[in-house]
Design a protein around this motif. Sequence first.
Motif, mmCIF file in Angstrom:
data_model
loop_
_atom_site.group_PDB
_atom_site.id
_atom_site.type_symbol
_atom_site.label_atom_id
_atom_site.label_comp_id
_atom_site.label_asym_id
_atom_site.label_seq_id
_atom_site.Cartn_x
_atom_site.Cartn_y
_atom_site.Cartn_z
ATOM 1 N N LEU A 29 0.806 -1.222 0.000
ATOM 2 C CA LEU A 29 0.000 0.000 0.000
ATOM 3 C C LEU A 29 0.840 1.275 0.000
ATOM 4 O O LEU A 29 0.459 2.281 -0.580
ATOM 5 C CB LEU A 29 -0.929 0.032 1.224
ATOM 6 C CG LEU A 29 -1.958 -1.080 1.321
ATOM 7 C CD1 LEU A 29 -2.725 -0.990 2.641
ATOM 8 C CD2 LEU A 29 -2.928 -1.015 0.150
ATOM 9 N N ARG A 30 1.975 1.223 0.666
ATOM 10 C CA ARG A 30 2.755 2.443 0.847
ATOM 11 C C ARG A 30 3.899 2.548 -0.154
ATOM 12 O O ARG A 30 4.518 3.599 -0.287
ATOM 13 C CB ARG A 30 3.332 2.479 2.273
ATOM 14 C CG ARG A 30 2.256 2.505 3.340
ATOM 15 C CD ARG A 30 2.755 2.005 4.685
ATOM 16 N NE ARG A 30 3.721 2.864 5.319
ATOM 17 C CZ ARG A 30 3.431 3.774 6.249
ATOM 18 N NH1 ARG A 30 2.186 3.934 6.643
ATOM 19 N NH2 ARG A 30 4.368 4.519 6.776
ATOM 20 N N GLY A 31 4.200 1.477 -0.871
ATOM 21 C CA GLY A 31 5.331 1.488 -1.804
ATOM 22 C C GLY A 31 6.637 1.329 -1.055
ATOM 23 O O GLY A 31 6.681 0.817 0.064
ATOM 24 N N ARG A 32 7.715 1.797 -1.652
ATOM 25 C CA ARG A 32 9.021 1.690 -1.000
ATOM 26 C C ARG A 32 9.093 2.604 0.217
ATOM 27 O O ARG A 32 8.509 3.689 0.207
ATOM 28 C CB ARG A 32 10.130 2.088 -1.974
ATOM 29 C CG ARG A 32 10.317 1.119 -3.119
ATOM 30 C CD ARG A 32 11.146 1.744 -4.217
ATOM 31 N NE ARG A 32 10.465 2.903 -4.799
ATOM 32 C CZ ARG A 32 11.000 3.709 -5.711
ATOM 33 N NH1 ARG A 32 12.224 3.501 -6.138
ATOM 34 N NH2 ARG A 32 10.314 4.723 -6.194
ATOM 35 N N GLY A 33 9.793 2.142 1.242
ATOM 36 C CA GLY A 33 9.960 2.951 2.447
ATOM 37 C C GLY A 33 11.293 2.615 3.086
ATOM 38 O O GLY A 33 11.967 1.652 2.726
ATOM 39 N N HIS B 63 5.074 14.027 -6.745
ATOM 40 C CA HIS B 63 4.809 13.204 -5.557
ATOM 41 C C HIS B 63 6.025 13.145 -4.640
ATOM 42 O O HIS B 63 6.010 12.465 -3.625
ATOM 43 C CB HIS B 63 4.435 11.776 -5.963
ATOM 44 C CG HIS B 63 3.120 11.698 -6.673
ATOM 45 N ND1 HIS B 63 2.437 10.524 -6.877
ATOM 46 C CD2 HIS B 63 2.355 12.663 -7.220
ATOM 47 C CE1 HIS B 63 1.314 10.767 -7.523
ATOM 48 N NE2 HIS B 63 1.253 12.053 -7.755
ATOM 49 N N TYR B 64 7.083 13.821 -5.035
ATOM 50 C CA TYR B 64 8.347 13.665 -4.306
ATOM 51 C C TYR B 64 8.957 14.979 -3.810
ATOM 52 O O TYR B 64 9.846 14.955 -2.980
ATOM 53 C CB TYR B 64 9.374 12.943 -5.195
ATOM 54 C CG TYR B 64 9.017 11.486 -5.405
ATOM 55 C CD1 TYR B 64 9.557 10.501 -4.584
ATOM 56 C CD2 TYR B 64 8.108 11.102 -6.376
ATOM 57 C CE1 TYR B 64 9.202 9.166 -4.748
ATOM 58 C CE2 TYR B 64 7.750 9.775 -6.550
ATOM 59 C CZ TYR B 64 8.289 8.818 -5.728
ATOM 60 O OH TYR B 64 7.928 7.499 -5.883
ATOM 61 N N THR B 65 8.514 16.096 -4.344
ATOM 62 C CA THR B 65 9.241 17.337 -4.056
ATOM 63 C C THR B 65 8.787 18.011 -2.763
ATOM 64 O O THR B 65 7.646 17.863 -2.334
ATOM 65 C CB THR B 65 9.099 18.334 -5.228
ATOM 66 O OG1 THR B 65 7.739 18.364 -5.629
ATOM 67 C CG2 THR B 65 9.968 17.945 -6.380
ATOM 68 N N PHE C 198 11.168 8.440 2.272
ATOM 69 C CA PHE C 198 10.463 8.360 3.543
ATOM 70 C C PHE C 198 8.964 8.447 3.292
ATOM 71 O O PHE C 198 8.483 9.406 2.667
ATOM 72 C CB PHE C 198 10.886 9.497 4.484
ATOM 73 C CG PHE C 198 12.304 9.386 4.959
ATOM 74 C CD1 PHE C 198 12.676 8.400 5.867
ATOM 75 C CD2 PHE C 198 13.282 10.261 4.504
ATOM 76 C CE1 PHE C 198 13.994 8.285 6.309
ATOM 77 C CE2 PHE C 198 14.601 10.162 4.938
ATOM 78 C CZ PHE C 198 14.953 9.174 5.838
ATOM 79 N N ASN C 199 8.224 7.468 3.778
ATOM 80 C CA ASN C 199 6.770 7.512 3.667
ATOM 81 C C ASN C 199 6.171 8.394 4.753
ATOM 82 O O ASN C 199 6.859 8.865 5.659
ATOM 83 C CB ASN C 199 6.194 6.089 3.711
ATOM 84 C CG ASN C 199 6.386 5.369 2.392
ATOM 85 O OD1 ASN C 199 6.360 5.997 1.326
ATOM 86 N ND2 ASN C 199 6.602 4.064 2.444
ATOM 87 N N HIS C 200 4.871 8.605 4.637
ATOM 88 C CA HIS C 200 4.156 9.557 5.497
ATOM 89 C C HIS C 200 3.426 8.858 6.636
ATOM 90 O O HIS C 200 2.823 7.801 6.444
ATOM 91 C CB HIS C 200 3.131 10.296 4.619
ATOM 92 C CG HIS C 200 2.061 11.005 5.357
ATOM 93 N ND1 HIS C 200 2.243 12.255 5.928
ATOM 94 C CD2 HIS C 200 0.778 10.654 5.633
ATOM 95 C CE1 HIS C 200 1.117 12.637 6.519
ATOM 96 N NE2 HIS C 200 0.214 11.684 6.362
ATOM 97 N N GLU C 201 3.501 9.481 7.803
ATOM 98 C CA GLU C 201 2.616 9.142 8.915
ATOM 99 C C GLU C 201 1.931 10.430 9.349
ATOM 100 O O GLU C 201 2.552 11.502 9.321
ATOM 101 C CB GLU C 201 3.400 8.572 10.103
ATOM 102 C CG GLU C 201 3.711 7.092 10.010
ATOM 103 C CD GLU C 201 2.485 6.191 10.187
ATOM 104 O OE1 GLU C 201 1.862 6.221 11.258
ATOM 105 O OE2 GLU C 201 2.158 5.455 9.239
ATOM 106 N N VAL D 61 -4.229 7.334 2.936
ATOM 107 C CA VAL D 61 -3.139 7.079 3.880
ATOM 108 C C VAL D 61 -3.259 5.683 4.483
ATOM 109 O O VAL D 61 -4.252 5.358 5.128
ATOM 110 C CB VAL D 61 -3.130 8.131 5.005
ATOM 111 C CG1 VAL D 61 -2.067 7.795 6.054
ATOM 112 C CG2 VAL D 61 -2.895 9.512 4.432
ATOM 113 N N ALA D 62 -2.243 4.852 4.248
ATOM 114 C CA ALA D 62 -2.138 3.567 4.948
ATOM 115 C C ALA D 62 -1.222 3.818 6.130
ATOM 116 O O ALA D 62 -0.042 4.104 5.951
ATOM 117 C CB ALA D 62 -1.563 2.509 4.025
ATOM 118 N N THR D 63 -1.757 3.762 7.327
ATOM 119 C CA THR D 63 -0.931 4.049 8.505
ATOM 120 C C THR D 63 -0.282 2.775 8.997
ATOM 121 O O THR D 63 -0.789 1.673 8.788
ATOM 122 C CB THR D 63 -1.763 4.647 9.651
ATOM 123 O OG1 THR D 63 -2.790 3.737 9.978
ATOM 124 C CG2 THR D 63 -2.326 5.988 9.267
#
Length: 170
Positions: free
Chosen positions: A28-32, A69-71, A88-91, A135-137
């Motif tokens: 769900l979150r892709g690479r992290g 999606h990256y900047t 870095f993924n998002h929380e 958001v997948a937490t």
Amino acid sequence: MDKGVVDERNDSIALPALGCLELRTHPLRGRGVFTRSPIARGTLVHISPVLLFDHAEYSEHGKHTKLDHYTYCWQGGFALALGLGSMFNHEPFGRENIGFTRDMGASLIKYTALRDIATGEELCICYGPNVWFDVATKASNDQEGSNSVLEGNALQPQTAEDLLQCFDII
Ligand SMILES: C[S@@+](CC[C@H](N)C(=O)[O-])C[C@H]1O[C@@H](n2cnc3c(N)ncnc32)[C@H](O)[C@@H]1O
């Protein structure tokens, strides 16, 4: 550990690297970014040099591509974090374990542990309140990054200005 500051005598910038970081992919979150060893609160975990785009270049080109999606918001435009900074993924705010500060003068972003981080945990920053994806937490203390849950998120896709909102967390 070296603080990663600019050495004004020779204009060099130390780039400390933690050998315990690794990339993993989540459905769900892709690479992290994950850690293979514990990381103590306050540790400088990474420094990303950035690639800068001024507003004109970004609005004409960058925002129509995946770059959007990256900047990060940056003085005068947008910046792509090189190294691990873009991984870095998002929380959501308050659940992230990594804070970041932008060093506009040196064109760097510094990432620091906000709390003690256990082996196997994912290192996440908070992108800000408006994100453009569902958001997948992380489940608490998610060791493998495999317990993520999809949060209901009615947010519409946002403009580049919303990406990685302009507040530094540490
Ligand atoms: C800066 S990139 C992070 C690296 C990205 N996962 C990759 O594989 O390239 C931002 C993208 O990661 C994904 N992402 C980050 N955090 C997420 C989360 N909590 N839930 C779902 N997707 C997330 C979204 O697709 C977002 O557009």
